[in-house]
Design a protein around this motif. Structure first.
Motif, PDB file in Angstrom:
ATOM      1  N   ALA A   4       0.854  -1.184   0.000  1.00  0.00           N
ATOM      2  CA  ALA A   4       0.000   0.000   0.000  1.00  0.00           C
ATOM      3  C   ALA A   4       0.890   1.234   0.000  1.00  0.00           C
ATOM      4  O   ALA A   4       2.043   1.167   0.383  1.00  0.00           O
ATOM      5  CB  ALA A   4      -0.891  -0.009   1.220  1.00  0.00           C
ATOM      6  N   VAL A 201      -5.349  -3.306  -1.832  1.00  0.00           N
ATOM      7  CA  VAL A 201      -4.284  -2.583  -2.540  1.00  0.00           C
ATOM      8  C   VAL A 201      -3.080  -3.500  -2.730  1.00  0.00           C
ATOM      9  O   VAL A 201      -2.469  -3.551  -3.798  1.00  0.00           O
ATOM     10  CB  VAL A 201      -3.892  -1.298  -1.774  1.00  0.00           C
ATOM     11  CG1 VAL A 201      -2.726  -0.601  -2.452  1.00  0.00           C
ATOM     12  CG2 VAL A 201      -5.082  -0.354  -1.680  1.00  0.00           C
ATOM     13  N   PRO A 447      -4.824   3.980   1.696  1.00  0.00           N
ATOM     14  CA  PRO A 447      -5.132   3.583   0.321  1.00  0.00           C
ATOM     15  C   PRO A 447      -5.138   4.797  -0.596  1.00  0.00           C
ATOM     16  O   PRO A 447      -5.340   5.917  -0.139  1.00  0.00           O
ATOM     17  CB  PRO A 447      -6.556   3.001   0.425  1.00  0.00           C
ATOM     18  CG  PRO A 447      -6.796   2.768   1.871  1.00  0.00           C
ATOM     19  CD  PRO A 447      -5.931   3.739   2.620  1.00  0.00           C
TER      20      PRO A 447
END
Ligand code: AMP
Ligand code: ZN
Length: 508
Positions: A4, A201, A447
């Protein structure tokens, strides 16, 4: 490489993020050969035949966004690469109401959802011409515009929390699709989805790496093929949105303990209200963010972005609770400065800001900017204060919290998700405070912007993780307006509500 985005590497514009995350071209643009080549490569890389990836169509309609997503994931609980094949959001226009009007949002869901589903179906992987008749006979194919496509393995939808009629629009559509296709329904928790987003992610990153490999781009490292999902449990999350302000300890897929929550209004709601009082009306009217007024507040406060921050993190609790007095005839007091309750309180700060603005109707732009900066600073430092309290508890023995203590000590990641997480000043403040107060080892993960606000991809992902853990929803499930996340709550959290069945438990 971390899966991420960390604060330091988060791109400013959305375009690179989307390009980076972006799925392979929609399925209809991929040839049969490409699909089979990708499959073959996967087999060769792992030297044993891989099962077909899982495929889901997901719907999110809990508030004013109508979202439809098609997501594909390689098998393996806790690991696996994922690819977004379709991801679309339509937000209803609620600007004339100054906030979300439920009926306007329902009308928008009703107007757009079916068409978006039809569009999404065109992105299902091509089932190919070879063997189509067999597959159709076996029920694994749906025909879209006269072409055979892979049928999803299950349908995912947001069951709650949210507005009842809004949720029901998505839920009923999802039930219809599940029945028509003869596949399971996964009716999932919206806040669980926000908490799991960084794992999505990481799976999308693994998918991107895998594509690089299949495209023959140089990368010999074993690590490149690692598709372990991150963050691994346990991790902490600040879920900060228009309806929620939660500090959550995530121990497992379905076990998310609430360490602190808002006593009254949510932080996003507070920032939206402050924005309407602080930002000149003519500027707000030109907002391209609909009713996300807080996004405008950030731009108004820091027109030149982070170079304007000039922020010094408070090195002690005493510094953190100092009253802000710019000697202009008004002051702002930090929320809950006299207590160390594990809760958030934003109505008081909101009231202070509204009062300052009402008492100074002719306030100039520079002073308005000052109010905006410090209203945000105090709200964000308040979030940080409860995070620090939770982390400091990790060394203190407290009755009944032995498990929590051990896990908090193990925490290495703080996820910040929800619409307010898109505020870069928030991330700057959290990083600064964690560093100055002895928690520089905690990684801050956020994110990318489109996955911070409500979206269908996080719902699809939650469906994937729940499906792999054996969970299925009954067809008679109802939408849930208030659905506590915490398993210790009266309702028993995610799994406490009726309508779940676990196929693994049933078959074992
Ligand atoms: P969500 O409820 O997760 O969809 O998030 C929506 C909330 O996030 C609204 O209250 C927005 O105003 C807020 N929001 C969006 N962008 C920002 C931003 N840049 N800074 C602070 N809050 C924001
Ligand atoms: Zn949300």
């Amino acid at each position: 490489m971390r899966a991420a985005w960390s604060v330091a590497t988060r791109p400013r514009s959305l375009a690179p993020v989307l390009a980076h995350l972006s799925p392979p071209p929609p399925a209809q643009a991929l040839s049969w050969h490409t699909h089979h080549f990708l499959g073959l490569q996967r087999c060769l890389l792992s030297s044993k035949p891989q099962p077909q990836p899982l495929l889901t169509l997901a719907i999110e309609s809990s508030c004013d966004d109508t979202c439809v997503t098609v997501l594909e994931k390689d098998h393996g609980a806790g690991r696996g690469a994922a690819r977004l094949l379709f991801d679309k959001k339509i937000t209803s226009d609620n600007r004339q109401f100054g906030g979300v009007c439920p009926m306007t949002a329902v009308a928008s869901h009703t107007q757009h959802l079916a068409g978006m589903v039809r569009e999404a179906m065109r992105a299902f992987p091509d089932a190919g011409s070879k063997g189509t008749r067999d597959e159709a006979a076996g029920g694994n194919v749906v025909w879209v515009d006269g072409r055979p496509r892979r049928k999803p393995d299950f349908v995912t939808v947001t069951r709650g929390p949210g507005m009842m009629s809004n949720l029901s629009t998505g839920l009923n559509t999802a039930k219809g699709l599940a029945v028509a296709w003869g596949v399971p329904l996964l009716a999932v928790h919206h806040m669980q989805a926000h908490a799991l987003t960084p794992r999505l992610v990481s799976a999308l990153e693994a998918g991107r790496r895998e594509r690089k490999q299949t495209e023959g781009q140089p990368s010999n490292q074993e690590k490149e093929l690692d598709s372990t999902l991150t963050p691994t449990f346990p991790f902490l999350s600040l879920l900060v949105s228009g309806g929620h302000s939660l500090l959550v300890l995530s121990r497992s897929l379905t076990n998310h303990s609430i360490l602190a929550e808002a006593q009254n209004i949510a932080i996003g709601d507070m920032l939206d209200k402050c924005a309407r009082a602080i930002v000149p009306a003519c500027e707000l009217a030109s907002s391209s963010n609909g009713v996300m007024y807080a996004a405008h507040l950030e731009r108004f406060a820091f027109p030149d972005g982070p170079s304007d921050y000039a922020y010094t993190p408070p090195p002690t609790r005493a510094e953190e609770i100092k009253i802000f007095d710019p000697a202009l005839g008004w002051k702002l007091t930090p929320p809950l400065s006299e207590t160390v309750d594990m809760s958030f309180e934003f109505a008081g700060l909101n009231g202070q800001v509204i009062k300052v603005m009402l008492e100074n109707p002719d306030m100039g732009l520079a002073e308005r900017r000052l109010v905006a900066r410090h209203a945000m600073r105090l709200a964000f430092e308040h979030l940080a204060s409860r995070l620090l309290l939770a982390l400091s508890k990790s060394g203190v023995a407290q009755e009944g919290e032995a498990g929590d203590r051990t896990l908090l000590r193990d925490v290495r990641t703080l996820v910040v998700a929800g619409g307010v997480a898109s505020n870069r000043y928030l991330m700057h403040i959290l990083r600064g405070i964690l560093d100055v107060r002895g928690y520089s080892h905690i990684e801050l993960v956020c994110p990318p912007l489109p996955l911070c606000t409500d979206n269908g991809a996080m719902i699809a992902w939650t469906g994937m993780e729940m499906y792999e853990a054996g969970w299925r929803s009954e067809l008679d499930v109802l939408a849930i307006k208030k659905w506590p996340l915490d398993p210790h709550s009266e309702d028993g959290g995610i799994l406490g509500v009726p309508g779940w069945k676990n196929v693994e438990e049933t078959t074992s």
